[in-house]
Design a protein around this motif. Structure first.
Motif, mmCIF file in Angstrom:
data_model
loop_
_atom_site.group_PDB
_atom_site.id
_atom_site.type_symbol
_atom_site.label_atom_id
_atom_site.label_comp_id
_atom_site.label_asym_id
_atom_site.label_seq_id
_atom_site.Cartn_x
_atom_site.Cartn_y
_atom_site.Cartn_z
ATOM 1 N N ASP A 66 0.772 -1.290 -0.022
ATOM 2 C CA ASP A 66 -0.082 0.105 -0.030
ATOM 3 C C ASP A 66 0.939 1.243 0.077
ATOM 4 O O ASP A 66 0.255 2.423 0.019
ATOM 5 N N ILE B 95 1.495 7.644 -9.694
ATOM 6 C CA ILE B 95 1.241 9.039 -8.740
ATOM 7 C C ILE B 95 0.122 8.448 -7.869
ATOM 8 O O ILE B 95 -0.869 7.822 -8.402
ATOM 9 N N GLY B 96 -0.041 8.834 -6.384
ATOM 10 C CA GLY B 96 -0.898 8.564 -5.620
ATOM 11 C C GLY B 96 -0.655 7.405 -4.552
ATOM 12 O O GLY B 96 -1.079 7.448 -3.529
ATOM 13 N N VAL B 97 0.449 6.660 -5.121
ATOM 14 C CA VAL B 97 0.915 5.634 -4.075
ATOM 15 C C VAL B 97 1.786 6.426 -3.076
ATOM 16 O O VAL B 97 2.612 6.945 -3.547
ATOM 17 N N PRO B 98 1.534 6.192 -1.726
ATOM 18 C CA PRO B 98 2.498 6.974 -0.893
ATOM 19 C C PRO B 98 3.845 6.489 -0.977
ATOM 20 O O PRO B 98 4.099 5.133 -1.132
ATOM 21 N N ARG C 264 7.390 12.278 -10.094
ATOM 22 C CA ARG C 264 6.532 11.452 -8.877
ATOM 23 C C ARG C 264 6.242 12.232 -7.892
ATOM 24 O O ARG C 264 7.069 13.104 -7.494
ATOM 25 N N ASP C 265 5.053 11.946 -7.291
ATOM 26 C CA ASP C 265 4.941 12.594 -5.881
ATOM 27 C C ASP C 265 5.453 11.955 -4.653
ATOM 28 O O ASP C 265 4.991 11.245 -3.999
ATOM 29 N N VAL D 278 -8.518 7.269 0.847
ATOM 30 C CA VAL D 278 -8.113 7.753 -0.606
ATOM 31 C C VAL D 278 -8.950 9.069 -1.125
ATOM 32 O O VAL D 278 -10.229 8.983 -0.847
ATOM 33 N N ALA D 279 -8.323 9.930 -1.581
ATOM 34 C CA ALA D 279 -8.894 11.309 -2.294
ATOM 35 C C ALA D 279 -9.383 10.876 -3.455
ATOM 36 O O ALA D 279 -8.966 11.183 -4.454
ATOM 37 N N THR D 280 -10.699 10.144 -3.595
ATOM 38 C CA THR D 280 -11.299 9.974 -4.782
ATOM 39 C C THR D 280 -12.389 10.673 -5.098
ATOM 40 O O THR D 280 -13.319 10.839 -4.062
ATOM 41 N N GLN E 191 -14.870 11.257 -11.615
ATOM 42 C CA GLN E 191 -14.212 11.919 -12.742
ATOM 43 C C GLN E 191 -15.058 12.036 -13.958
ATOM 44 O O GLN E 191 -14.959 11.072 -14.785
#
Length: 425
Positions: free
Chosen positions: A101, A124-127, A146-147, A183-185, A188
């Motif tokens: 995760d 992007i989005g995976v911690p 990448r973030d 998760v910030a979903t 869309q």
């Protein structure tokens, strides 16, 4: 909440106790841990869940071969790259299996090279978190597009003490929070349009953003600082972005003249190759960006040059008339690769705030040379429209938005339901 797992990566032959400390903090926070050893020089000082031998095999080699290479200073990078490849392959498999995760690690220069490569392989989005002694310098090579969260450890990652324990505890707590948080979903439904921007084109980009969002689009803005342009091209390639207003193509200038903000040879190519709607402008093409003033190459540091100290780390130089022509040709060559709906807009009042009346880069001859080169080398079937405004003026934002909406409508009409249509939110 279901169990979550953090993959903790490190060179356990040199940094075992520090990784054990972070592992125990994560476990105490209710997070499962998969501890991966990527050390190649010696035996691990703590027991990993995944030994270095397994990582090496995942890269198609053996630990013995990598150790032999690692003993040679000239070949150490081969060993680092192999361990990064093996760990990335394993992490990808674990994500498919639902066993990863988030990923984090602690490293000096060598460990950071391995761990950051693994982190950059993640979507992007995976911690992603890296505690690195290299975090106080130029971090572009580690972050890429990448973030990726970097934490400077203050001390070297060697031993546990009152300072390192607190820093490493903060790192573990941050990772635990990321993997356990919601998760910030969101739904869309709106098409996503990319916009390129930098400081000297911000008002123009913000104006386009507001107009597109009012028309029912979602927007994503990229800082044209090299990494930003690379990230934009990558997301276009992945199909995340459905349209582009490439307002700020300045990275082409750095690529051409060795500036610090190059986005590489793929800049301004992917949207055209994929045929998605794009409006393109020569935003800040007259600006050559280098590092601190003392680092300017001799060619760009003469008294005849117009130089702006943008910040302590960025020095901007105005292109000459000859350079403007060369930049215009490069711009047109990239746009000419387009296979889909494309429009070029030329801001006759200047390509950045530096070319506003009274600005430091006002040079009608160079501006004209840039535009003439673009018009001369652009394919005739690609529309090229003059806009009697600076790129930051509301009039230009209006023109860019209307041009994009025309392209979008034409593309939607040609492809029917395969392209989203606009609508209010």
């Amino acid at each position: 909440m279901a169990n979550v797992t953090v993959v903790l990566i490190g060179t356990l032959d040199t940094k075992g106790p520090e990784h054990a400390f972070v592992r125990d903090r994560l476990l105490a926070a209710g997070v499962d841990v998969l501890l991966v050893d990527v050390g190649i020089l010696g035996q691990p000082t703590i027991a990993p869940d995944v030994p270095a031998e397994v990582v090496a095999r995942a890269a198609g080699t053996t630990l013995e071969e990598l150790r032999e290479a690692g003993m040679s200073a000239g070949h150490r990078s081969i060993a680092l790259e192999a361990m990064a490849q093996g760990a990335s392959t394993l992490v990808a498999a674990w994500r498919e299996e639902g066993r990863c995760d988030g990923v984090m690690g602690l490293g000096g220069s060598g460990g950071s090279a391995i761990i950051s490569a693994v982190l950059r392989s993640l979507p992007i989005g995976v911690p992603k978190l890296l505690v690195s002694t290299m975090a106080s310098g130029d971090t572009r090579a580690y972050v890429g597009t990448r973030d990726l969260m970097l934490l400077h450890p203050v001390t070297d990652i060697q031993g546990l003490n009152r300072v390192s324990r607190q820093v490493l505890a903060n790192a573990a707590n941050a990772m635990a929070g990321m993997v356990r948080g919601p998760v910030a979903t969101e739904a869309q439904e709106a098409p996503l349009v990319a916009i390129s921007m930098m400081g000297v084109t911000t008002p123009g980009a913000v104006g386009v953003q507001a107009r597109l969002e009012a028309a029912g689009f979602e927007t994503i803005v990229f800082h044209a600082n090299g990494a930003g342009g690379m990230a934009m091209e990558e997301l276009i390639e992945q199909g995340v972005v459905e349209g582009v207003v490439d307002l700020t193509t300045n990275e082409l200038t750095s690529e051409l003249y060795g500036g610090i903000l190059s986005a590489g040879p793929d800049r301004l190519t992917v949207a055209g190759r994929l045929g998605i709607p794009q409006v393109v402008a020569p935003g800040a093409l007259e600006v050559l960006n280098f590092g601190p003033r003392a680092s300017l190459p001799d060619r760009f540091s003469g008294e005849e040059r117009r130089i702006v100290i943008h910040s302590v780390s960025v020095t901007s130089v105005r292109s000459t008339t000859q350079e403007a022509r060369e930049i215009g040709v490069r711009f047109a060559e990239r746009v000419n690769m387009a296979t889909g709906p494309t429009t070029v807009l030329l801001p006759l009042g200047g390509c950045s705030k530096y070319e506003l009346p009274g600005g430091p880069y006002v040079d009608p001859a160079s501006l004209q040379a840039l535009f003439e080169a673009i018009r001369e080398h652009l394919r005739p079937e690609i529309p090229c429209e003059d806009v009697d405004a600076n790129i930051n003026d509301p009039l230009f934002a209006d023109a860019a938005t209307q041009a994009f909406l025309r392209l979008w409508a034409a593309a939607a009409g040609a492809q029917g339901a395969s392209l989203p249509t606009t609508g209010g939110r």
